[in-house]
Design an enzyme around this catalytic site. Structure first.
Site, PDB file in Angstrom:
ATOM      1  N   SER A  27      -8.555   7.939   6.673  1.00 24.16           N
ATOM      2  CA  SER A  27      -8.623   6.164   6.678  1.00 24.16           C
ATOM      3  C   SER A  27      -9.817   6.049   7.625  1.00 24.16           C
ATOM      4  CB  SER A  27      -6.872   5.571   7.378  1.00 24.16           C
ATOM      5  OG  SER A  27      -6.041   6.274   6.544  1.00 24.16           O
ATOM      6  N   ARG A  31     -13.465   4.380   5.760  1.00 28.38           N
ATOM      7  CA  ARG A  31     -13.917   3.321   6.386  1.00 28.38           C
ATOM      8  C   ARG A  31     -15.460   3.024   7.284  1.00 28.38           C
ATOM      9  NH1 ARG A  31      -8.940   3.464   5.927  1.00 28.38           N
ATOM     10  NH2 ARG A  31      -7.795   1.590   5.290  1.00 28.38           N
ATOM     11  N   GLY A 103      -8.131   7.706  -4.086  1.00 28.25           N
ATOM     12  CA  GLY A 103      -7.733   6.047  -4.044  1.00 28.25           C
ATOM     13  C   GLY A 103      -8.521   4.894  -3.326  1.00 28.25           C
ATOM     14  N   ARG A 131      -3.635   5.562 -11.390  1.00 31.87           N
ATOM     15  CA  ARG A 131      -3.133   5.110 -10.521  1.00 31.87           C
ATOM     16  C   ARG A 131      -3.763   2.753 -10.461  1.00 31.87           C
ATOM     17  NH1 ARG A 131      -4.348   7.526  -4.836  1.00 31.87           N
ATOM     18  NH2 ARG A 131      -2.839   6.578  -4.659  1.00 31.87           N
ATOM     19  N   GLN A 178      -5.019  -0.426   1.299  1.00 32.76           N
ATOM     20  CA  GLN A 178      -5.805  -0.514   1.103  1.00 32.76           C
ATOM     21  C   GLN A 178      -6.813  -1.425  -0.052  1.00 32.76           C
ATOM     22  OE1 GLN A 178      -5.185   3.023  -2.099  1.00 32.76           O
ATOM     23  NE2 GLN A 178      -5.939   4.496  -0.251  1.00 32.76           N
ATOM     24  N   ASP A 325       2.673   8.751   3.997  1.00 34.06           N
ATOM     25  CA  ASP A 325       1.647   9.848   2.750  1.00 34.06           C
ATOM     26  C   ASP A 325       2.555  10.959   4.079  1.00 34.06           C
ATOM     27  OD1 ASP A 325       0.193   8.717   2.062  1.00 34.06           O
ATOM     28  OD2 ASP A 325      -1.503   8.530   3.892  1.00 34.06           O
ATOM     29  N   ARG A 356       5.236  11.310  -6.421  1.00 37.45           N
ATOM     30  CA  ARG A 356       5.834  12.292  -5.098  1.00 37.45           C
ATOM     31  C   ARG A 356       7.864  11.951  -5.186  1.00 37.45           C
ATOM     32  NH1 ARG A 356       1.249  11.029  -0.807  1.00 37.45           N
ATOM     33  NH2 ARG A 356      -0.260  11.493  -1.533  1.00 37.45           N
ATOM     34  N   ARG A 401      -1.166  16.309  -0.777  1.00 38.52           N
ATOM     35  CA  ARG A 401      -0.178  16.137   0.380  1.00 38.52           C
ATOM     36  C   ARG A 401       1.617  17.379  -0.292  1.00 38.52           C
ATOM     37  NH1 ARG A 401      -2.570  13.941   4.787  1.00 38.52           N
ATOM     38  NH2 ARG A 401      -3.439  12.249   3.601  1.00 38.52           N
TER      39      ARG A 401
HETATM   40  C1  S3P Z   1      -4.306   4.204   2.946  1.00 29.98           C
HETATM   41  C2  S3P Z   1      -3.936   3.676   2.801  1.00 29.98           C
HETATM   42  C3  S3P Z   1      -2.135   3.967   1.891  1.00 29.98           C
HETATM   43  C4  S3P Z   1      -2.074   5.882   2.204  1.00 29.98           C
HETATM   44  C5  S3P Z   1      -3.836   5.921   1.953  1.00 29.98           C
HETATM   45  C6  S3P Z   1      -4.259   5.856   2.962  1.00 29.98           C
HETATM   46  C7  S3P Z   1      -5.745   3.863   3.461  1.00 29.98           C
HETATM   47  O1  S3P Z   1      -2.322   3.758   0.589  1.00 29.98           O
HETATM   48  O2  S3P Z   1      -1.002   6.368   0.986  1.00 29.98           O
HETATM   49  O3  S3P Z   1      -3.436   7.888   1.890  1.00 29.98           O
HETATM   50  O4  S3P Z   1      -6.293   4.475   4.220  1.00 29.98           O
HETATM   51  O5  S3P Z   1      -6.026   2.442   3.928  1.00 29.98           O
HETATM   52  P1  S3P Z   1      -1.603   2.258   0.274  1.00 29.98           P
HETATM   53  O6  S3P Z   1      -3.274   0.856   0.258  1.00 29.98           O
HETATM   54  O7  S3P Z   1      -2.311   2.404  -1.492  1.00 29.98           O
HETATM   55  O8  S3P Z   1      -0.922   2.196   0.477  1.00 29.98           O
END
Ligand code: S3P
Length: 441
Positions: A27, A31, A103, A131, A178, A325, A356, A401
Site C-alpha cells: 500500500s 502511494r 485494484g 471488481r 482505496q 487482507d 475470498r 493471498r
Molecule cells: C488497499 C486497501 C484495501 C486492501 C488492498 C489495499 C490500499 O482495499 O484490501 O489490498 O492500499 O488502499 P479496499 O480499499 O478495497 O478495502
C-alpha cells in the site's frame, strides 16, 4: 486456472526459527510512486516493494510522463528517484493504461487523473475487470470528473478529468482506503475542503503521507480531510516491511510446532495489524515491539511462536478493515484452533482479487473443517490437530493471498498439497516460498 504453474508444496522439514525481514509494504509503495508522480520535483524512495502490482503503478505513471529511475537493490527492494509532472500535469498517454491485477493502481489512478483534461482508458486483467469500480467513480463524478460509460460498474472505463473540481463532503458506504484515497487525491486540486467519512476505520497511509508532500491533511476517527488546491512537492519516503506479508510467516509459526520467528522492520500501523490482535485473542504467543518510524509510519518487530492452546474468537465488523487482507490466513489458523471463530461483516471479501469468502468455505471444507457463511458473517469450527487428506489440489483462483494461504496448508501440514496458479504470489510477495523455507533450521 492454468496447471502449468501449479506448485507442489511439501511439509517443512522442521520448525520455523529465526529472524527475517519482509519486502516493502504494498500500500505504501503504490502511494509513494503515485504521489511522487503528482508532485513537483524528484522524490527519493527507499525500500519500495518490487512486485507485479507495484510495477503496474510504475508503468502507469511512466505512461503519464513521470520519470522513474528506481533500481533493484541487493535486498530485492527498489530505490531511487521519481520525477513528477507537478503543475504541468500528466501527458496524454499513447494508449490505454493496463493495471494488470492491481485494484490499488486502478482505483487510486482515478483520483490522480481527476484534475486533468486528458482522456485515459483504464484496463485490468480478468480478475480486476470483475471488481467494483462504481464506488470510486460515483464520488469523483460528484466532483466533476467524467467517466465513459458513465454508469460503468467495472473496467474498462475511460476517464476525462475536470480542471474545475468541486470539493465535496462524502459519506462512504464502505470502509475502503482505496475509495478514500481516490477522493482525497482529487480533493488536493479542488477548491476548498474535501472530506470523507467512513463507517469504520480503513488504513490511513494516505493521510499520513500527503502532508509530507505538502498537502494540508487532517485525519480523525473515520474522517479524513484535505485542503485544496495544493501543489504537491517532492519528498523522501522510506517504505517499511509489509505486515500483510509478515502475516503468513507469523501464522505459519503459530501453527507449526516448535516454531519461533521474529520479523523486523515491519509496519506496525494499527490500521494494518488487526491480525496480531486476533492471533493474541486466539491465545497465540505473539508480540509487537516498536523500534522506529519512517515518516509518520511506525515500524518494529513482530514475534510469533507456536502455541498448542489456540482457541476460537469473534472478530467484530468494525475491526475487519484492519485485517481485511489477512482473513484467508486467519481462517486457516481458526481451523487449527479449538472452538468457533466468527468473522462478522466480511462482505468486502467477495469483491477482492477473487471471491475470498467462497474460496475459504470451499477449501476449508475440502480439508474436513466445518466452515460456512450466514449472511455476511464467516464461521469456522476449528479442529486442533486435523490431518490434511492426501493428494489435495487447492485452487488459488489466481489470487495471491489465497495462493500463500493454501501453501501454508502444505508447509505446516502432514502431507504435500498442490496449489494452482502459484505464480500469482508475484503480485505482492515474489520470494514468499524462499523466505518461508529459509527459516527452517
Ligand atoms: C488497499 C486497501 C484495501 C486492501 C488492498 C489495499 C490500499 O482495499 O484490501 O489490498 O492500499 O488502499 P479496499 O480499499 O478495497 O478495502
Amino acid at each position: 486456472m492454468s496447471s502449468e504453474n501449479s506448485q507442489v508444496i511439501r511439509p517443512l522439514a522442521g520448525p520455523l526459527d529465526g529472524t527475517i525481514t519482509v519486502p516493502g509494504d504494498k500500500s505504501i509503495s503504490h502511494r509513494a510512486i503515485l504521489f511522487s508522480a503528482m508532485a513537483e520535483g524528484t522524490s527519493r524512495l527507499l525500500g519500495v516493494l518490487d512486485s507485479a502490482d507495484v510495477r503496474a503503478s510504475i508503468e502507469a505513471v511512466q505512461a503519464l510522463g513521470a520519470k522513474v529511475s528506481l533500481e533493484k537493490q541487493p535486498d530485492g527492494s527498489l530505490a531511487g528517484g521519481v520525477e513528477g509532472w507537478g503543475a504541468d500535469g500528466p501527458r496524454q498517454p499513447d494508449g490505454p493504461i493496463y493495471c494488470a491485477n492491481s485494484g490499488t493502481t486502478a482505483r487510486l489512478l482515478m483520483g490522480v487523473l481527476a484534475p486533468w483534461d486528458i482522456e485515459v482508458r483504464i484496463e485490468g486483467d480478468e480478475s480486476l475487470s470483475k471488481r467494483p469500480m462504481r464506488r470510486i467513480t460515483a464520488p469523483l463524478m460528484k466532483m466533476g470528473v467524467n467517466f465513459e460509460p458513465a454508469g460503468a460498474e467495472t473496467l474498462p472505463i475511460t476517464e476525462r478529468g475536470c480542471r474545475d473540481l468541486k470539493a465535496i463532503k462524502y459519506n462512504s458506504p464502505m470502509a475502503s482506503a482505496q475509495l478514500k484515497t481516490a477522493v482525497l487525491l482529487a480533493g488536493v486540486y479542488a477548491d476548498g475542503v474535501t472530506e470523507i467519512n467512513e463507517p469504520s476505520v480503513s488504513r490511513n497511509h494516505t493521510e499520513l503521507m500527503l502532508p509530507e508532500y505538502g498537502v494540508e491533511t487532517t485525519a480523525g476517527e473515520r474522517t479524513a480531510r484535505v485542503v485544496g488546491p495544493a501543489q504537491m512537492h517532492s519528498c523522501e519516503v522510506q517504505v517499511p516491511g509489509d505486515p500483510s506479508s509478515a502475516a503468513y510467516l507469523a501464522c505459519a509459526a503459530v501453527m507449526k510446532p516448535g516454531s519461533a520467528v521474529q520479523i523486523e522492520n515491519v509496519s506496525l500501523n494499527t490500521a494494518r495489524t488487526g491480525f496480531m490482535i486476533t492471533l493474541e485473542r486466539m491465545g497465540a504467543d505473539v508480540t509487537t515491539r516498536r523500534t522506529g518510524s519512517a515518516g509518520k509510519e511506525p515500524y518494529g518487530i513482530i514475534s510469533a511462536a507456536y502455541d498448542a492452546g489456540l482457541h476460537g474468537c469473534e472478530i467484530p465488523g468494525h475491526k475487519i478493515a484492519s485485517l481485511v487482507d489477512e482473513v484467508p490466513v486467519l481462517s486457516l489458523v481458526a481451523a487449527h484452533a479449538r472452538g468457533l471463530t466468527v468473522f462478522r461483516n466480511v462482505e468486502e471479501l467477495r469483491a477482492k482479487e477473487s471471491d475470498r469468502l467462497d474460496a475459504i468455505v470451499n477449501t476449508l471444507t475440502k480439508l474436513g473443517i466445518d466452515a460456512w457463511t450466514e449472511g455476511d458473517d464467516l464461521f469456522i469450527e476449528g479442529q486442533p490437530g486435523f490431518q490434511v487428506p492426501k493428494g489435495l489440489v487447492l485452487d488459488s483462483r489466481g489470487d495471491h493471498r489465497l495462493a500463500m494461504t493454501w501453501s501454508l496448508v502444505g508447509l505446516v501440514g502432514n502431507t504435500p498439497v498442490t496449489v494452482t496458479d502459484f505464480d500469482c504470489v508475484n503480485v505482492s510477495y515474489p520470494d514468499f516460498l524462499r523466505d518461508m523455507e529459509g527459516l527452517v533450521k
